[in-house]
Each structure stands twice: as structure tokens, then as C-alpha cells.
Scaffold this active site. Structure first.
Site, mmCIF file in Angstrom:
data_model
loop_
_atom_site.group_PDB
_atom_site.id
_atom_site.type_symbol
_atom_site.label_atom_id
_atom_site.label_comp_id
_atom_site.label_asym_id
_atom_site.label_seq_id
_atom_site.Cartn_x
_atom_site.Cartn_y
_atom_site.Cartn_z
ATOM 1 N N HIS A 1 42.130 47.165 36.332
ATOM 2 C CA HIS A 1 42.809 45.618 37.260
ATOM 3 C C HIS A 1 41.888 44.711 36.737
ATOM 4 O O HIS A 1 41.595 44.396 36.226
ATOM 5 C CB HIS A 1 42.582 46.555 38.876
ATOM 6 C CG HIS A 1 40.792 46.387 39.201
ATOM 7 N ND1 HIS A 1 40.181 47.799 39.328
ATOM 8 C CD2 HIS A 1 40.205 45.527 39.627
ATOM 9 C CE1 HIS A 1 38.497 47.452 39.211
ATOM 10 N NE2 HIS A 1 39.313 46.096 39.556
ATOM 11 N N GLU B 1 43.741 43.940 42.349
ATOM 12 C CA GLU B 1 42.718 43.477 43.451
ATOM 13 C C GLU B 1 42.861 42.436 44.014
ATOM 14 O O GLU B 1 42.487 41.541 42.785
ATOM 15 C CB GLU B 1 41.217 43.763 43.072
ATOM 16 C CG GLU B 1 40.068 43.882 44.494
ATOM 17 C CD GLU B 1 38.655 44.308 43.053
ATOM 18 O OE1 GLU B 1 38.262 44.443 42.242
ATOM 19 O OE2 GLU B 1 37.969 44.482 44.269
ATOM 20 N N HIS C 1 36.816 38.916 38.439
ATOM 21 C CA HIS C 1 36.907 39.780 36.611
ATOM 22 C C HIS C 1 38.690 40.609 36.580
ATOM 23 O O HIS C 1 39.329 40.953 37.587
ATOM 24 C CB HIS C 1 35.603 40.737 37.403
ATOM 25 C CG HIS C 1 36.013 41.803 38.463
ATOM 26 N ND1 HIS C 1 35.604 41.613 39.948
ATOM 27 C CD2 HIS C 1 36.948 43.023 38.292
ATOM 28 C CE1 HIS C 1 36.486 42.364 40.593
ATOM 29 N NE2 HIS C 1 36.699 43.289 39.717
HETATM 30 CO CO CO Z 1 37.277 44.993 40.885
#
Ligand code: CO
Length: 134
Positions: free
Chosen positions: A79, A130, A7
């Protein structure tokens, strides 16, 4: 080491308004809000054919995205999350190459119930990364 983009995350000052704009204006499917107290955020996911967009709103007094929103009051890209097969092997390889892992370096359980880690943005072109084990 890296697999798919899981994502892209956007920090927002008002999650209900952001979710409504993705639903109504962009015609997207948006999940129900999920509070993640351990991460200091409430999230929804915009589900797309090839990936997801995570919308993040601060939760609690010490939210890690509060400073980001103070600098970017209308919100902004926060992020990008890449999938890895083995998060501990990825962490160890990254640390050995000098990259900084945020926090205590131990994976936490993320929004999908899977272990996640964050890497220092200064080590990766100004982008917070991440990693999520899938
Ligand atoms: Co995230």
C-alpha cells in the site's frame, strides 16, 4: 485532500531478513520491530530523507496480509500512505463520491499513534491506499 506521501509499504515473508537487507545491503536506517495486533502485522520503518518505507510481516492467524503473501510469496508492494489533515472529513468526502472505505469505516490507530483508514484498491487503480491524519 492529499498531503505528503507518509510511507510506501512492502509486505514481506520474513521481517528480520528484510530489515537486515535494507540495513546491510542498502545502508538504510531501520527502526526496531513494532507489533500491531489490531492490524495483524509487525512493522519496521526504513527512514529516508524524504519519506519512509514500511516493511510488514503477518502477525497472528488472521493477518490481513496473509492472502497477499500467499499470492506474492517473496513479498511485494502492499500500500501507499498519504497524509490528510482531517481523516473524518476525508472519509466523508470519499464516501460521498462513492469510494469504499475498508472495515467498519472508523479510523484505527496506526503505527505512528495517529488515526488511519484504508480505501478499497478497486476504486484506486488497483492500489490499496492508507490515509493517515497528521
Ligand atoms: Co501503512
Amino acid at each position: 485532500m492529499l498531503g505528503r506521501v507518509n510511507h510506501v509499504a512492502i509486505a514481506v515473508p520474513d521481517l528480520a531478513s528484510a530489515a537486515a537487507s535494507y540495513r546491510a545491503t542498502l545502508g538504510a536506517t531501520v527502526t526496531e520491530p513494532q507489533a500491531l495486533p489490531e492490524h495483524g502485522v509487525t512493522v519496521v520503518f526504513v527512514t529516508l530523507p524524504n519519506t519512509k518505507v514500511e516493511l510488514l510481516e503477518p502477525l497472528g492467524e488472521t493477518s490481513p496480509i496473509a492472502a497477499f503473501l500467499a499470492k506474492n510469496p517473496s513479498g511485494g508492494m502492499h500500500h501507499i500512505c498519504y497524509e490528510v489533515e482531517d481523516i473524518l472529513a476525508a472519509r466523508d468526502a470519499l464516501k460521498a463520491s462513492g469510494a469504499r472505505v475498508l472495515g467498519d469505516g472508523e479510523p484505527k490507530i496506526g503505527a505512528h499513534g495517529k488515526p488511519v483508514l484504508f480505501l478499497h484498491p478497486k476504486d484506486f487503480q488497483g492500489t490499496l491506499i492508507e490515509l493517515e491524519q497528521v
